[in-house]
Write a protein that holds these residues in place. Structure first.
Motif, PDB file in Angstrom:
ATOM      1  N   ARG A  36      -7.320  73.974  49.710  1.00 30.41           N
ATOM      2  CA  ARG A  36      -6.544  72.882  49.159  1.00 30.41           C
ATOM      3  C   ARG A  36      -5.599  73.386  48.081  1.00 30.41           C
ATOM      4  N   ALA A  39       0.278  69.344  46.598  1.00 25.02           N
ATOM      5  CA  ALA A  39       1.250  68.962  47.603  1.00 25.02           C
ATOM      6  C   ALA A  39       2.638  69.458  47.227  1.00 25.02           C
ATOM      7  N   GLY A 193       4.635  68.610  53.338  1.00 25.09           N
ATOM      8  CA  GLY A 193       4.042  67.292  53.476  1.00 25.09           C
ATOM      9  C   GLY A 193       4.730  66.525  54.576  1.00 25.09           C
ATOM     10  N   GLY A 212      -0.131  62.400  55.113  1.00 20.97           N
ATOM     11  CA  GLY A 212      -0.065  63.836  55.288  1.00 20.97           C
ATOM     12  C   GLY A 212      -0.636  64.339  56.599  1.00 20.97           C
ATOM     13  N   PRO A 214      -3.264  66.856  57.488  1.00 19.76           N
ATOM     14  CA  PRO A 214      -4.323  67.535  56.724  1.00 19.76           C
ATOM     15  C   PRO A 214      -4.493  69.019  57.004  1.00 19.76           C
ATOM     16  N   GLU A 427     -12.938  67.705  51.834  1.00 19.99           N
ATOM     17  CA  GLU A 427     -11.996  68.826  51.849  1.00 19.99           C
ATOM     18  C   GLU A 427     -12.723  70.158  51.747  1.00 19.99           C
ATOM     19  N   ASN A 433      -6.407  69.580  53.578  1.00 19.34           N
ATOM     20  CA  ASN A 433      -5.751  69.026  52.396  1.00 19.34           C
ATOM     21  C   ASN A 433      -5.433  67.570  52.708  1.00 19.34           C
ATOM     22  N   SER A 436      -2.204  64.536  51.141  1.00 21.91           N
ATOM     23  CA  SER A 436      -1.327  65.575  50.604  1.00 21.91           C
ATOM     24  C   SER A 436       0.046  65.072  50.192  1.00 21.91           C
ATOM     25  N   THR A 437       0.446  63.869  50.614  1.00 24.99           N
ATOM     26  CA  THR A 437       1.758  63.371  50.218  1.00 24.99           C
ATOM     27  C   THR A 437       1.734  62.690  48.856  1.00 24.99           C
ATOM     28  N   GLN A 443      -3.732  62.702  43.459  1.00 23.70           N
ATOM     29  CA  GLN A 443      -4.721  63.242  44.396  1.00 23.70           C
ATOM     30  C   GLN A 443      -6.040  63.535  43.676  1.00 23.70           C
TER      31      GLN A 443
END
Length: 452
Positions: A36, A39, A193, A212, A214, A427, A433, A436-437, A443
């Motif tokens: 991870r 983003a 993203g 997102g 992932p 995760e 991830n 992610s956006t 997050q």
């Protein structure tokens, strides 16, 4: 005594101080996934809603729009009541017509995400369309992703693919004869993203990949165990070796929930690349495991086309019957109740590991002569927001996020709340991830919080 998953969470929280934790099962994250990271903000290359400019005849011609000049072939701008649209206008295409940018978008590097809203015009029959792209100013063209089928409501199709240069796009109707389709709200973004990295709103509302991609899945046959399939009603990363999706992502709003019954037309997915093994309707027979939906049939009951799409075997995983029919069904019903209460939800569901216990007893690692891997764990993340517009911008520190991770066993507790966990824990188990956006600080806030 605490349930299995809460014990796992405790182990993970300690392990996260030094490294990513492992659960009790032997976890094997996706080979192509990466740890991870924060983003990366996407660069918006194009946002076209077709509200400016006008073309009233089907004859081929160029039309000047807010994004630049487009060639409309057997296509026009429609503003009738029968035109599906978000606003006052959309594009209407008939026969095998197309709309194509006359300009190239620069800085189209990294992962490019194209989002398109589409639907069937009026009472016409459903049709198919495809997205094609050119990196050499229109000299040669390549189809991206899968062929998309329209329906009687405006839906969002999302395509993600790698790019290294300039980009032109072409949306091409490929079937349906004189039946017409509507196209609206075309957006293109470049970056890791699938939207505006810090909530800038570049990703289209209701997109199945709004939160997102992932695992950075690609619609490229070389990515055989992380293969992106962007469908009308959900998007997924498929693993050829496992014979199941790694994850499936979709959006639910009130218009997705109707009164149609299950189609039950389980079937192989012919959209898989040529030469790939196709899991069959009968592949799970006698195994002691259900054909467990990732995107549930009950989340797509507004049309027969939508419901049938959930019965493709690329949307299935071997799931212990009590897990599927009781624990998971209770969670799915609860999620739909949230939508009926005035919310919309974004859902990501997946599985990992190997070895589950079905109705026959004993741990089973694979079925269908080794073609399908039985997962050890099944997880889901549900992001809940009140119904409205500008979805990405409306996710904040108070947004409810439900994260569940269940063992794939038949002796499972039917109360899904016993298996609550955090997004961060999922995760750590998968290497994905998620969300992610969203901006990194948001997050962190949402992913480390356990749903009360």
């Amino acid at each position: 005594m605490k349930r299995f998953i809460r014990h796992s969470i405790a182990i993970c929280l300690v392990g996260l101080l030094f490294s990513a934790c492992k659960k009790e099962a032997d976890i094997q994250p996706l080979e192509t996934s990466k740890p991870r990271t924060a983003a990366t903000e996407s660069v918006v290359l194009l946002n076209e809603n077709f509200e400016s400019g006008s073309k009233t005849a089907y004859a081929t011609a160029s039309v000047s729009l807010s994004s630049g000049s487009w060639t409309f072939d057997d296509a026009l701008t429609g503003n009738l009541a029968a035109d599906l649209k978000n606003g006052s206008k959309s594009v209407r295409i008939r026969n095998t017509g197309s709309i194509t940018t006359d300009f190239s978008m620069t800085n189209a590097t990294g992962t490019v995400t194209v989002s398109v809203k589409h639907g069937t015009y009026g009472s016409d029959a459903n049709s198919n369309w495809q997205l094609w792209t050119s990196a050499d100013n229109g000299q040669t063209w390549t189809q991206q992703g899968n062929t998309i089928t329209t329906s009687g409501s405006l839906q969002t199709a999302t395509f993600s693919f790698p790019a290294t240069s300039s980009l032109r796009i072409s949306i091409r109707k490929t079937s349906g004869g004189s039946s017409r389709i509507n196209i609206d709200d075309v957006s293109v973004a470049a970056g890791s993203g699938t939207g505006g990295g810090d909530g800038g709103g570049s990703a289209s509302d209701d997109s199945n990949l709004l939160l997102g991609n992932p695992s950075n899945a690609l619609a490229d046959i070389s990515s055989e165990n992380n293969y992106l399939m962007a469908r009308t009603y959900y998007a997924l990363s498929y693993s050829r070796n496992r014979g199941t999706p790694n994850w499936v992502s979709w959006h639910i709003q009130s218009s997705d929930l109707g009164t149609l019954s299950r189609s039950n037309d389980f079937r192989a997915d012919s959209d898989l690349p040529a030469g790939w093994y196709q899991v069959q309707n009968s592949s799970y027979s006698g195994s002691g495991f259900d054909r467990g939906h990732n995107c549930p049939s009950g989340d797509r009951t507004a049309s027969a086309t939508a419901n049938s799409a959930t019965f493709l075997m690329t949307n299935m995983m071997p799931q212990a019957p009590n897990n599927n029919q009781k624990t998971w069904a209770n969670l799915e019903n609860y999620t739909r109740d949230l939508v009926k209460a005035g919310n919309e939800v974004y859902v990501i569901c997946g599985s990992y590991g190997q070895g589950g216990t079905g109705s026959l007893g004993g741990v089973t690692n694979t079925i269908d002569n080794g073609h399908v891997t039985v997962p050890s764990n099944i997880w889901k993340v549900v992001v809940v927001i009140p119904s409205g517009n500008g979805d990405l911008n409306r996710i904040n520190g108070s947004t409810r996020v439900i994260a569940i991770n269940t063992p794939n066993r038949n002796d499972i507790d039917i109360d899904w709340t016993e298996y609550k966990t955090t997004v961060r824990d999922i995760e750590s188990a998968t290497g994905y991830n998620l969300l992610s956006t969203l901006r990194p600080s948001l997050q962190d806030s949402l992913e480390t919080r356990l749903d009360p």
